[in-house]
Design an enzyme around this catalytic site. Structure first.
Site, PDB file in Angstrom:
ATOM      1  NE  ARG A  69      -3.645  -2.333   2.540  1.00 47.34           N
ATOM      2  CZ  ARG A  69      -3.354  -3.562   2.970  1.00 47.34           C
ATOM      3  NH1 ARG A  69      -2.130  -3.825   3.420  1.00 47.34           N
ATOM      4  NH2 ARG A  69      -4.260  -4.512   2.964  1.00 47.34           N
ATOM      5  CE  LYS A  75      -7.590  -0.472   4.613  1.00 45.61           C
ATOM      6  NZ  LYS A  75      -8.129  -0.353   3.228  1.00 45.61           N
ATOM      7  CG  HIS A 105      -5.294   1.364  -3.822  1.00 46.86           C
ATOM      8  ND1 HIS A 105      -4.636   0.942  -2.684  1.00 46.86           N
ATOM      9  CD2 HIS A 105      -6.294   0.465  -4.028  1.00 46.86           C
ATOM     10  CE1 HIS A 105      -5.218  -0.145  -2.212  1.00 46.86           C
ATOM     11  NE2 HIS A 105      -6.219  -0.468  -3.005  1.00 46.86           N
ATOM     12  NE  ARG A 108      -3.426  -3.633  -1.518  1.00 47.48           N
ATOM     13  CZ  ARG A 108      -2.898  -4.645  -0.833  1.00 47.48           C
ATOM     14  NH1 ARG A 108      -1.601  -4.850  -0.852  1.00 47.48           N
ATOM     15  NH2 ARG A 108      -3.676  -5.453  -0.132  1.00 47.48           N
ATOM     16  CG  HIS A 122      -6.183  -8.767   0.535  1.00 54.01           C
ATOM     17  ND1 HIS A 122      -5.569  -8.880  -0.685  1.00 54.01           N
ATOM     18  CD2 HIS A 122      -6.910  -7.609   0.492  1.00 54.01           C
ATOM     19  CE1 HIS A 122      -5.896  -7.843  -1.447  1.00 54.01           C
ATOM     20  NE2 HIS A 122      -6.697  -7.061  -0.754  1.00 54.01           N
ATOM     21  CE1 TYR A 178      -6.408  -8.194  -7.863  1.00 54.91           C
ATOM     22  CE2 TYR A 178      -7.052  -9.079  -5.736  1.00 54.91           C
ATOM     23  CZ  TYR A 178      -6.633  -8.024  -6.520  1.00 54.91           C
ATOM     24  OH  TYR A 178      -6.453  -6.792  -5.950  1.00 54.91           O
TER      25      TYR A 178
END
Length: 265
Positions: free
Chosen positions: A66, A91, A150, A153, A182, A191
């Site tokens: 990020r 995050k 972003h 990413r 994640h 994805y």
């Protein structure tokens, strides 16, 4: 990347000018302008170039970090020899270690290690520089079609998912989760649309004579079945969007089998 190279010229000129000004131990505006002019001359001769923004973009594309994680990264958290970068704070609240590819390590070695941070770019400066790079490249900067930092990413995770689907053995969902950072693996389902072709190739290899020879598949009660050596986890098989074409009198209809799986469950 060509626009990033030009932006690096401006960054190098600004940084070198400040360094020359500080070395003079002067506070006059004239000396500041003189230092900036001297820095401009040095940079234009290509004898000094810091690939700050080129490295930043490649770092995003190769690590899926990020923006905030990248800007907070310190040199004492980077091990260029072991090709790793440690993020103590992310995050999702969990630390993680980024794998650094060899070509990315080569770029990082070109950056000055005189400061604390790997990318000492103020957030506001980065935002304005990104807009300048996009405009110079003819890329949208407004509306839904704009390219955001972003998005690098998302592109990085997409590339790994695609590469994994075309690599023998591939990457499992856990591998992709470790790469992206994640916390919820369900976030990675977006994805899975990238993997059907590669998955089909790996299935062909597993069910082939060679696959049978090396134990990737076995014959059981007249049916060919996959084994653990095929390295095709059930999570990947169940999430891949498999389609079939139904031939009619005048057209074909494409059906996503995931809907049938869900209904059957």
């Amino acid at each position: 990347m060509a626009a990033a190279h030009q932006e690096d010229h401006l960054w190098t000129e600004r940084s070198l000018g400040q360094q020359l000004f500080d070395d003079q131990q002067s506070t006059t505006k004239y000396q500041r302008l003189k230092a900036r002019a001297e820095a401009r001359k040095i940079v234009s001769s290509e004898t000094c170039h810091v690939p700050m923004f080129a490295s930043f973009i490649q770092f995003q594309l190769m690590t899926a970090a990020r923006r905030s994680e990248t800007l907070k990264l310190k040199w004492n958290q980077v091990d260029l020899d072991r090709q790793t970068a440690f993020l103590p704070e992310t995050k999702n609240g969990r630390p993680r270690t980024l794998p650094l590819r060899a070509d990315l390590v080569a770029l990082l070695r070109e950056l000055p290690q005189t400061g604390e941070y790997v990318f000492p770019i103020p957030v506001d400066y980065l935002r304005k520089a990104w807009l300048r790079m996009c405009e110079a490249s003819g890329i949208e900067t407004l509306g839904s079609e704009r390219l955001r930092i972003h998005d690098l990413r998302h592109e990085a995770i997409s590339r790994v998912a695609e590469a994994g689907s075309q690599t023998p053995g591939g990457f499992s969902l856990l591998d992709l989760q470790a790469f992206s950072g994640h916390r919820d693996p369900r976030m990675l389902l977006r994805y899975t649309h990238l993997t059907p072709t590669g998955l089909a190739t790996r299935l062909d290899a597993a069910f082939s004579e060679c696959g049978l020879k090396y134990g990737k598949a076995v014959i059981y009660r007249g049916r060919t079945r996959l084994t653990e050596k095929a390295e095709l986890p059930m999570s990947e098989l169940m999430s891949a969007p498999i389609t079939i074409a139904i031939e009619g009198n005048s057209n074909q209809k494409v059906v996503d089998l995931r809907a049938y799986r869900k209904a059957a469950a």
